[in-house]
Design a protein around this motif. Structure first.
Motif, short mmCIF file in Angstrom:
data_model
loop_
_atom_site.label_atom_id
_atom_site.label_comp_id
_atom_site.label_asym_id
_atom_site.label_seq_id
_atom_site.Cartn_x
_atom_site.Cartn_y
_atom_site.Cartn_z
N ARG A 184 5.00 -25.73 11.77
CA ARG A 184 4.37 -25.43 10.48
C ARG A 184 5.04 -26.22 9.35
NH1 ARG A 184 3.69 -18.79 10.52
NH2 ARG A 184 2.00 -18.69 12.06
N ASN A 185 4.23 -26.47 8.32
CA ASN A 185 4.78 -27.12 7.13
C ASN A 185 5.19 -26.05 6.12
OD1 ASN A 185 2.39 -26.30 5.87
ND2 ASN A 185 1.38 -28.25 6.30
N LYS A 186 5.62 -26.51 4.94
CA LYS A 186 6.12 -25.55 3.95
C LYS A 186 5.05 -24.62 3.41
CE LYS A 186 5.82 -28.94 0.19
NZ LYS A 186 6.59 -29.66 -0.84
N LYS A 193 2.78 -33.83 12.00
CA LYS A 193 3.68 -34.89 11.58
C LYS A 193 5.08 -34.33 11.45
CE LYS A 193 0.26 -37.80 9.44
NZ LYS A 193 0.02 -38.83 8.45
N VAL A 194 6.00 -34.93 12.18
CA VAL A 194 7.35 -34.39 12.29
C VAL A 194 8.05 -34.30 10.94
CG1 VAL A 194 8.44 -36.63 12.77
CG2 VAL A 194 9.50 -34.52 13.61
N LYS A 195 7.78 -35.24 10.02
CA LYS A 195 8.48 -35.26 8.74
C LYS A 195 8.08 -34.08 7.84
CE LYS A 195 5.20 -38.34 6.38
NZ LYS A 195 5.05 -39.59 5.62
N ASN A 196 6.92 -33.47 8.15
CA ASN A 196 6.46 -32.35 7.32
C ASN A 196 6.75 -30.98 7.92
OD1 ASN A 196 5.36 -34.17 5.46
ND2 ASN A 196 3.43 -34.29 6.60
N VAL A 197 7.32 -30.97 9.12
CA VAL A 197 7.58 -29.68 9.81
C VAL A 197 8.79 -29.00 9.18
CG1 VAL A 197 8.19 -28.58 11.99
CG2 VAL A 197 6.53 -30.45 11.95
N THR A 198 8.62 -27.73 8.81
CA THR A 198 9.72 -26.95 8.25
C THR A 198 10.08 -25.73 9.11
OG1 THR A 198 8.19 -25.63 6.92
CG2 THR A 198 9.13 -27.64 5.89
N GLN A 199 9.19 -25.44 10.08
CA GLN A 199 9.45 -24.26 10.92
C GLN A 199 8.67 -24.38 12.24
OE1 GLN A 199 7.65 -20.37 9.91
NE2 GLN A 199 9.78 -19.59 9.75
N TYR A 266 11.22 -17.43 15.69
CA TYR A 266 11.12 -18.51 14.69
C TYR A 266 12.36 -19.41 14.74
CZ TYR A 266 7.64 -15.29 12.74
OH TYR A 266 6.58 -14.44 12.57
N TRP A 267 12.08 -20.65 14.32
CA TRP A 267 13.18 -21.58 14.08
C TRP A 267 12.90 -22.33 12.79
CZ3 TRP A 267 17.97 -22.81 15.30
CH2 TRP A 267 18.49 -24.03 14.87
N ASP A 268 13.79 -22.15 11.79
CA ASP A 268 13.66 -22.83 10.51
C ASP A 268 14.35 -24.19 10.60
OD1 ASP A 268 12.27 -20.73 9.32
OD2 ASP A 268 14.15 -19.69 8.80
N VAL A 269 13.60 -25.22 10.24
CA VAL A 269 14.13 -26.59 10.34
C VAL A 269 15.03 -26.87 9.15
CG1 VAL A 269 13.54 -29.04 10.40
CG2 VAL A 269 12.09 -27.37 11.59
N GLU A 270 16.27 -27.19 9.43
CA GLU A 270 17.24 -27.53 8.38
C GLU A 270 17.92 -28.86 8.69
OE1 GLU A 270 19.90 -24.24 8.37
OE2 GLU A 270 18.46 -22.86 7.43
N GLU A 271 17.43 -29.57 9.70
CA GLU A 271 18.02 -30.83 10.09
C GLU A 271 16.93 -31.89 10.22
OE1 GLU A 271 16.68 -28.22 12.28
OE2 GLU A 271 18.77 -27.98 12.90
#
Length: 297
Positions: A184-186, A193-199, A266-271
């Motif tokens: 998911r995006n924000k 698109k990987v650059k827009n994934v936040t979770q 869930y996993w929140d993307v921080e990297e």
């Protein structure tokens, strides 16, 4: 005249005497020749008999050697060796005895008869042992075959038992179905698109299983990047799987009742994330209960 008669009479007597003497000498010579012929014939007979005895003694010595080879009984083998040496000694005595020595030939002939009887007794003993050994070999073969059959049956039962235990083990494990990974995006929308994934949102269903022990369960999520490295917040986040400590991305406690149950993690993307395939693995009670993957551009 009378003297002439006496002279003629004396001459006749002398001639008769000479003739008688000649006959006696001739008879004596004939008798002596006949006796020599008889002695020669007897000597030849003794020579033949001596050779036959030597041959028989030699044959017995060889037979003792052959019987010793067949034996595994040490006690009997020692007895055979003793009799063989005795036979060889008698053979040597016979070889050194002249055929004309009738007394010694007669003694050795009697000894030969004794050796023959002893040999016969040993042959009977060994034949009896051979029969016993053959019977034992047959019995051992039968026992070995029975043992092999029992072993095969035990192996078959062991395999069946292991399969049954495996089925029981599998039946007593949780299983995850309908697994999905949603990037998911924000704005909370699904994103490719990987650059827009936040979770990452991982949804799955714990399948109904009444054989599994109910109660609190811990579900571990291990989310890995395209290079195989896990996504983790803390390196101390670990769980045990197949005797190895693995890092997990997230964990969740659920109360399992044996019935079907929906779970979301869930996993929140921080990297930084790179394009490629991301894999999600789910574990409960040290068993992997399911996996799924998603590819990002």
């Amino acid at each position: 005249m009378e003297e002439k008669k006496k002279g003629k009479t004396g001459t006749v007597i002398a001639v008769i005497a000479i003739a008688a003497l000649a006959c006696a000498v001739a008879y004596l010579l004939f008798s002596l020749r006949k006796s020599n012929q008889d002695i020669e014939e007897m000597t030849q007979l003794f020579e033949i008999e001596k050779e036959e005895m030597e041959s028989e003694y030699s044959s017995f010595a060889v037979q003792y050697d052959e019987m010793q080879v067949r034996l595994s009984n040490d006690s009997l083998a020692r007895q055979l060796e003793k009799e063989k040496l005795r036979t060889q000694q008698l053979l040597e005595e016979l070889r050194q005895t002249k055929a004309t020595n009738t007394a010694e030939i007669t003694r050795l002939k009697k000894e030969l008869a004794t050796v023959r009887e002893v040999m016969r007794s040993y042959v009977m003993q060994i034949d009896s042992l051979d029969q016993i050994n053959k019977k034992l070999v047959q019995e051992n073969t039968k026992v070995r075959q029975q043992f092999q059959e029992v072993t095969r049956q035990v192996d078959k039962l062991t395999v069946e038992k292991e399969k049954a235990e495996e089925k029981v083990a599998l039946a007593s494990q949780l299983d995850a179905a309908a697994i999905s990974i949603i990037p998911r995006n924000k704005r909370g929308k699904e994103e490719s698109k990987v650059k827009n994934v936040t979770q990452f949102v991982i949804n799955f269903t714990i399948v109904r299983n009444i054989t599994v022990q109910t109660g609190e369960k811990t579900v571990y999520l291990r989310l890995t990047k395209p290079d195989g490295e896990p996504l983790v917040k803390d390196e101390s986040n670990r769980f045990r799987y197949e005797n190895v400590d693995l890092e997990y991305s997230a964990k969740k406690y659920i109360e399992y009742t044996g019935e079907q149950q929906e779970v979301t993690m869930y996993w929140d993307v921080e990297e930084y994330l790179s394009a490629g395939t991301y894999n999600a693995y789910l574990f409960v009670d040290g068993v992997m209960i399911g996996e799924q993957s998603v590819t990002l551009n």
